[in-house]
Design an enzyme around this catalytic site. Structure first.
Site, short mmCIF file in Angstrom:
data_model
loop_
_atom_site.label_atom_id
_atom_site.label_comp_id
_atom_site.label_asym_id
_atom_site.label_seq_id
_atom_site.Cartn_x
_atom_site.Cartn_y
_atom_site.Cartn_z
N TRP A 1 38.27 38.71 40.94
CA TRP A 1 37.45 38.08 41.98
C TRP A 1 36.08 37.64 41.51
O TRP A 1 35.40 36.88 42.20
CB TRP A 1 37.27 39.04 43.17
CG TRP A 1 36.88 40.43 42.77
CD1 TRP A 1 37.70 41.52 42.69
CD2 TRP A 1 35.58 40.90 42.38
NE1 TRP A 1 37.01 42.64 42.28
CE2 TRP A 1 35.69 42.28 42.08
CE3 TRP A 1 34.33 40.30 42.26
CZ2 TRP A 1 34.61 43.04 41.66
CZ3 TRP A 1 33.25 41.07 41.84
CH2 TRP A 1 33.40 42.42 41.54
N GLY B 1 40.53 41.29 33.46
CA GLY B 1 40.13 42.41 34.31
C GLY B 1 39.80 43.63 33.49
O GLY B 1 39.39 43.53 32.33
N GLU C 1 42.04 39.52 28.58
CA GLU C 1 40.60 39.68 28.39
C GLU C 1 40.15 40.83 29.27
O GLU C 1 40.23 40.75 30.49
CB GLU C 1 39.81 38.42 28.74
CG GLU C 1 38.34 38.60 28.36
CD GLU C 1 37.45 37.46 28.81
OE1 GLU C 1 36.85 37.58 29.89
OE2 GLU C 1 37.38 36.46 28.08
N LEU C 2 39.64 41.88 28.64
CA LEU C 2 39.42 43.13 29.35
C LEU C 2 37.93 43.47 29.42
O LEU C 2 37.08 42.60 29.35
CB LEU C 2 40.24 44.22 28.67
CG LEU C 2 41.73 43.87 28.51
CD1 LEU C 2 42.48 44.95 27.76
CD2 LEU C 2 42.38 43.59 29.86
N CYS D 1 32.21 40.65 32.81
CA CYS D 1 32.69 41.38 31.65
C CYS D 1 31.69 41.36 30.49
O CYS D 1 31.71 42.25 29.64
CB CYS D 1 34.04 40.83 31.19
SG CYS D 1 34.03 39.04 30.92
N GLU E 1 32.15 51.11 31.42
CA GLU E 1 31.75 49.88 32.11
C GLU E 1 31.60 50.19 33.60
O GLU E 1 32.57 50.57 34.26
CB GLU E 1 32.80 48.80 31.91
CG GLU E 1 32.43 47.46 32.53
CD GLU E 1 33.50 46.41 32.35
OE1 GLU E 1 33.15 45.23 32.18
OE2 GLU E 1 34.69 46.77 32.39
#
Length: 491
Positions: A156, A234, A256-257, A290, A390
């Protein structure tokens, strides 16, 4: 243009097999700036998710989409035009639903239009494949072919750009796509789905758009043997689950984390340039990014001045609703995120010295929104929770280092490797550092600069594969080898 996000009607956000599908349940979209309901949407059901997958498979197997580069390029250019026509509506709705400042959502939508045009151009290119004669009469040649059905699962925080970043190259490669959008930005997804619906050159079933509040449709995409690849953006935690479950059918994964971006500031850095960038790195997208600059690494000679400047600046950050042109920082995505982040800060603040406590806004005109003031905590132990995890909010650690080796040691001390910034007047030092930092993108005397022309990737636990740039299309292709033998020459 008809907009389907009126409060008294559910947004027709699920576009499956070239038509609107209203199956599912009705959900509500909330404005995190005010806590008020923006409108309703159709939360996709199991049957509709299954239909989207089967439709994408049928479109791949029975249409000429996978073989016609010119058609794919023209369709993507047309889709870019349909998005451009909705640029203002998309930016406004994304700002209201996602809480990002309007200037930031405007940049996102404009960027998405440019990125899909880039994909339209790459559809005409062949980036891999070769031919050779190994011995007289023995001929080999290889061709890239589209993988099949791609499931794109989007978060989101930047749903338009992060969708297009994967959907564009997947379609350019000749794949068909099921795009699963997040419920927090469902009305934004409805406008995106309208653009898809009005793209006449997209055959039915080639691009399906569904919106879900849970994870059933995502799990179906990951587990279905009709789906050949997953592109997910995410958290690292969910990325690992996708890898585990997708491995059962040996899916191609593009992930992609998470990230924990270190911002490394040397003694010779120009603080008049550095401080605004560090602050922006924390509060852009309200700290829900991120690549958020969650760690400041300051060389000891400059640390006192940098610390004082950041403390002063964070106390002056102006919070406001996402459409407020005077605001520096908008709301988090929801009040649950405010509670979660504040609890983590409270639980772990003893790991260091609190420089700016920040915290939830509980009084005044913004009290009904999901607002959280910036927090800055000086931390030394590298195993501290605040350094290793994170948080996905405007919380930043302040750390000290002695020399280049110490900076490298600290920068590489987490499992993440998405991005890093280096601030120094010594360009050779910046290059030395960049080689040794374990991250996919290294910004030198800047932060957050991206382009559709260059690849993005994560190292370590921050991702698998690349997106953007000319190699992105290869993430959704297989290589097939053809062999022929001339019996005359080979005899």
């Amino acid at each position: 243009m008809t907009q389907h996000f009126a409060i008294d009607a559910a947004a027709r956000s699920n576009w499956i097999n070239g038509r609107w599908n209203d199956g599912g349940t009705v959900g509500q979209s909330i404005n995190p700036s005010t806590g008020k309901t923006l409108g309703s949407f159709i939360d996709v059901g199991i049957d509709q998710a299954r239909e989207a997958i089967e439709t994408a498979r049928t479109a791949f197997d029975t249409t000429g989409w996978s073989r016609d580069r010119n058609q794919r390029s023209r369709a993507l250019f047309e889709l870019a035009d349909r998005l451009a026509e909705r640029q203002s509506a998309l930016a406004l709705m994304l700002s209201r639903e996602g809480g990002k400042l309007l200037a930031q959502t405007g940049w996102e939508v404009q960027g998405a239009v440019e990125w899909i045009r880039y994909s339209a151009a790459t559809a005409l290119l062949q980036t891999s494949g070769r031919a050779l004669e190994t011995t007289p009469g023995m001929y080999f040649h290889s061709d890239p072919e589209p993988m099949g059905v791609v499931g794109v699962i989007t978060p989101w925080n930047s749903p338009i750009m992060l969708s297009i970043r994967a959907v564009g190259p997947a379609l350019a490669a000749g794949c068909t796509v099921v795009l699963k959008m997040p419920h927090q930005t469902a009305l934004t997804a409805a406008i995106l789905a309208e653009a898809v619906a009005e793209t006449k050159l997209l055959p039915p079933g080639v691009l399906n758009v569904i919106t879900e509040s849970g994870s059933i449709a995502s799990a179906m995409l990951v587990e279905s043997r009709l789906v050949n690849a997953i592109s997910y953006t995410g958290s690292t935690h969910v990325g690992r689950l996708i890898a585990q479950n997708g491995g059962k059918s040996l899916k191609r994964l593009n992930l992609e984390l998470g990230g924990k971006t270190p911002l490394i500031v040397f003694d010779d850095a120009d603080l008049s340039m550095v401080v605004p960038q560090i602050v922006t790195a924390l509060i852009a997208m309200n700290g829900q990014f991120c690549c958020t600059g969650a760690r400041v690494l300051a060389q000891r000679g400059i640390a006192d001045r940098l610390r004082a400047a950041l403390i002063d600046t964070y106390h002056k950050v102006r919070l406001g609703e996402s459409e407020d042109p005077e605001a520096d920082l908008g709301p988090l995505i929801d009040k649950a995120s405010v509670v979660r982040i504040d609890a983590l800060v409270e639980r772990h603040k003893s790991e260091g010295t609190v420089l700016v406590r920040g915290g939830a806004v509980t009084e005044g005109p913004l009290a009904n929104g999901a607002f959280y003031r910036p927090t800055l905590i000086e931390v030394e132990p590298l195993d501290a929770f605040l350094i290793q995890n994170e948080l996905f909010g405007p919380v930043q650690t302040f750390e000290l280092f002695d020399d280049e080796a110490d900076a490298i040691h600290r920068a590489n001390a987490t499992e993440f490797g998405l991005a890093a910034s280096i601030f120094t007047a010594d360009t050779y030092r910046a290059r030395r550092m960049a080689r040794l930092i374990e991250a996919g993108t290294i910004w030198m005397n800047c932060w957050g600069v991206v382009t559709e022309h260059m690849e993005e990737s994560g190292l370590k636990q921050s991702g698998v594969g690349v997106l953007c740039g000319p190699r992105a299309i290869e993430q959704f292709q297989e290589i097939k080898v053809y062999v022929s033998v001339d019996p005359v020459q080979a005899a």
